[in-house]
Design an enzyme around this catalytic site. Structure first.
Site, PDB file in Angstrom:
ATOM      1  N   GLY A 189      -8.329   3.820  -8.352  1.00  0.00           N
ATOM      2  CA  GLY A 189      -7.060   3.143  -8.145  1.00  0.00           C
ATOM      3  C   GLY A 189      -6.138   3.847  -7.167  1.00  0.00           C
ATOM      4  N   VAL A 190      -4.864   3.907  -7.524  1.00  0.00           N
ATOM      5  CA  VAL A 190      -3.838   4.538  -6.687  1.00  0.00           C
ATOM      6  C   VAL A 190      -4.192   5.997  -6.429  1.00  0.00           C
ATOM      7  CG1 VAL A 190      -1.410   5.279  -6.657  1.00  0.00           C
ATOM      8  CG2 VAL A 190      -1.993   2.984  -7.414  1.00  0.00           C
ATOM      9  N   ASP A 191      -4.628   6.689  -7.456  1.00  0.00           N
ATOM     10  CA  ASP A 191      -4.964   8.111  -7.348  1.00  0.00           C
ATOM     11  C   ASP A 191      -6.037   8.342  -6.284  1.00  0.00           C
ATOM     12  OD1 ASP A 191      -5.040  10.834  -7.976  1.00  0.00           O
ATOM     13  OD2 ASP A 191      -6.205  10.553  -9.807  1.00  0.00           O
TER      14      ASP A 191
ATOM     15  N   GLY B  93      -2.786   0.091 -14.663  1.00  0.00           N
ATOM     16  CA  GLY B  93      -4.150  -0.226 -14.250  1.00  0.00           C
ATOM     17  C   GLY B  93      -5.122   0.120 -15.361  1.00  0.00           C
TER      18      GLY B  93
ATOM     19  N   ASN C 254      -4.553  11.507 -13.037  1.00  0.00           N
ATOM     20  CA  ASN C 254      -5.124  11.882 -14.329  1.00  0.00           C
ATOM     21  C   ASN C 254      -4.742  13.331 -14.604  1.00  0.00           C
ATOM     22  OD1 ASN C 254      -7.106  13.622 -13.054  1.00  0.00           O
ATOM     23  ND2 ASN C 254      -8.264  11.774 -12.563  1.00  0.00           N
TER      24      ASN C 254
ATOM     25  N   TYR D 170      -5.210   2.472 -17.369  1.00  0.00           N
ATOM     26  CA  TYR D 170      -4.641   3.026 -18.596  1.00  0.00           C
ATOM     27  C   TYR D 170      -4.073   1.948 -19.515  1.00  0.00           C
ATOM     28  CZ  TYR D 170      -5.173   7.858 -16.950  1.00  0.00           C
ATOM     29  OH  TYR D 170      -5.659   9.077 -16.536  1.00  0.00           O
TER      30      TYR D 170
ATOM     31  N   ASP E  22       0.852  -1.187   0.000  1.00  0.00           N
ATOM     32  CA  ASP E  22       0.000   0.000   0.000  1.00  0.00           C
ATOM     33  C   ASP E  22       0.888   1.238   0.000  1.00  0.00           C
ATOM     34  OD1 ASP E  22      -1.731   2.091   0.493  1.00  0.00           O
ATOM     35  OD2 ASP E  22      -2.812   1.058   2.084  1.00  0.00           O
ATOM     36  N   ILE E  23       0.925   1.912  -1.136  1.00  0.00           N
ATOM     37  CA  ILE E  23       1.806   3.073  -1.282  1.00  0.00           C
ATOM     38  C   ILE E  23       1.435   4.191  -0.305  1.00  0.00           C
ATOM     39  CG2 ILE E  23       0.530   4.299  -3.106  1.00  0.00           C
ATOM     40  CD1 ILE E  23       3.389   4.615  -4.462  1.00  0.00           C
TER      41      ILE E  23
ATOM     42  N   SER F  56       0.480   3.661 -15.126  1.00  0.00           N
ATOM     43  CA  SER F  56      -0.293   3.344 -16.336  1.00  0.00           C
ATOM     44  C   SER F  56      -0.687   1.873 -16.480  1.00  0.00           C
ATOM     45  CB  SER F  56       0.435   3.792 -17.616  1.00  0.00           C
ATOM     46  OG  SER F  56       0.306   5.177 -17.789  1.00  0.00           O
TER      47      SER F  56
END
Length: 163
Positions: free
Chosen positions: A23-25, A109, A15, A111, A1-2, A107
């Site tokens: 996701g991560v974002d 995920g 984005n 993308y 987990d970042i 990118s």
């Protein structure tokens, strides 16, 4: 987990609007708190392949480096843009003299960048940058799945054998 990484900076696979997403974002925005969104609004858009830096707010990381990866199309430009994501992020970290940075699989995920190709771009770009710069000293790849971890580990092992 970042979002749990206690490093100087974590990299957000953002984005173009920098205003959060999935996701991560989305995870980074939720964990950092509403101040992150407010700062991102003040920055404006970020072009694909570039990066912008904000404070980390409620994250253990001091900073968040937001980079916009390419939506995979299969063209050679995809690799150039993904390389730009890593190089731009590392440049911002070096300018602040940060010692540690953590990257997700940018990118890979929604993308659609193939996990079979992305690690080579990430690892090669980071190794080339680190060969010429004193900062950052530590680079981490924080990966969501065991499969992604395995692919990155194999890529790193191949690079180590050549060195």
């Amino acid at each position: 987990d970042i979002t749990q990484m206690a490093v100087d900076a974590i990299v957000n696979a953002a984005n173009n609007s920098l205003l959060g997403g999935g996701g991560v974002d989305g995870a980074i925005h939720r964990k950092a708190g509403p101040q992150l969104l407010a700062e991102c609004r003040s920055i404006g858009d970020c072009p694909t392949g570039e990066a912008r830096m904000t404070a980390g707010y409620d994250l253990p990381a001091r900073y968040v480096i937001h980079t916009v990866g390419p939506v995979y199309s299969g063209s050679p430009r995809d690799r150039e843009l993904l390389t730009g994501c890593y190089r731009s992020s590392l440049t911002l970290a070096a300018e602040k003299r940060l010692t540690s940075i953590a990257f997700p699989a940018i990118s890979c995920g929604a993308y659609g960048y193939p996990i079979s190709a992305a690690p080579a771009v990430a690892v090669d770009t980071c190794l080339a940058f680190l060969a010429t710069q004193p900062h950052p000293e530590d680079v981490f790849f924080v990966l969501f799945s065991e499969n992604n971890h395995q692919v990155y580990a194999e890529c790193l092992a191949r690079r180590s054998m050549r060195a």
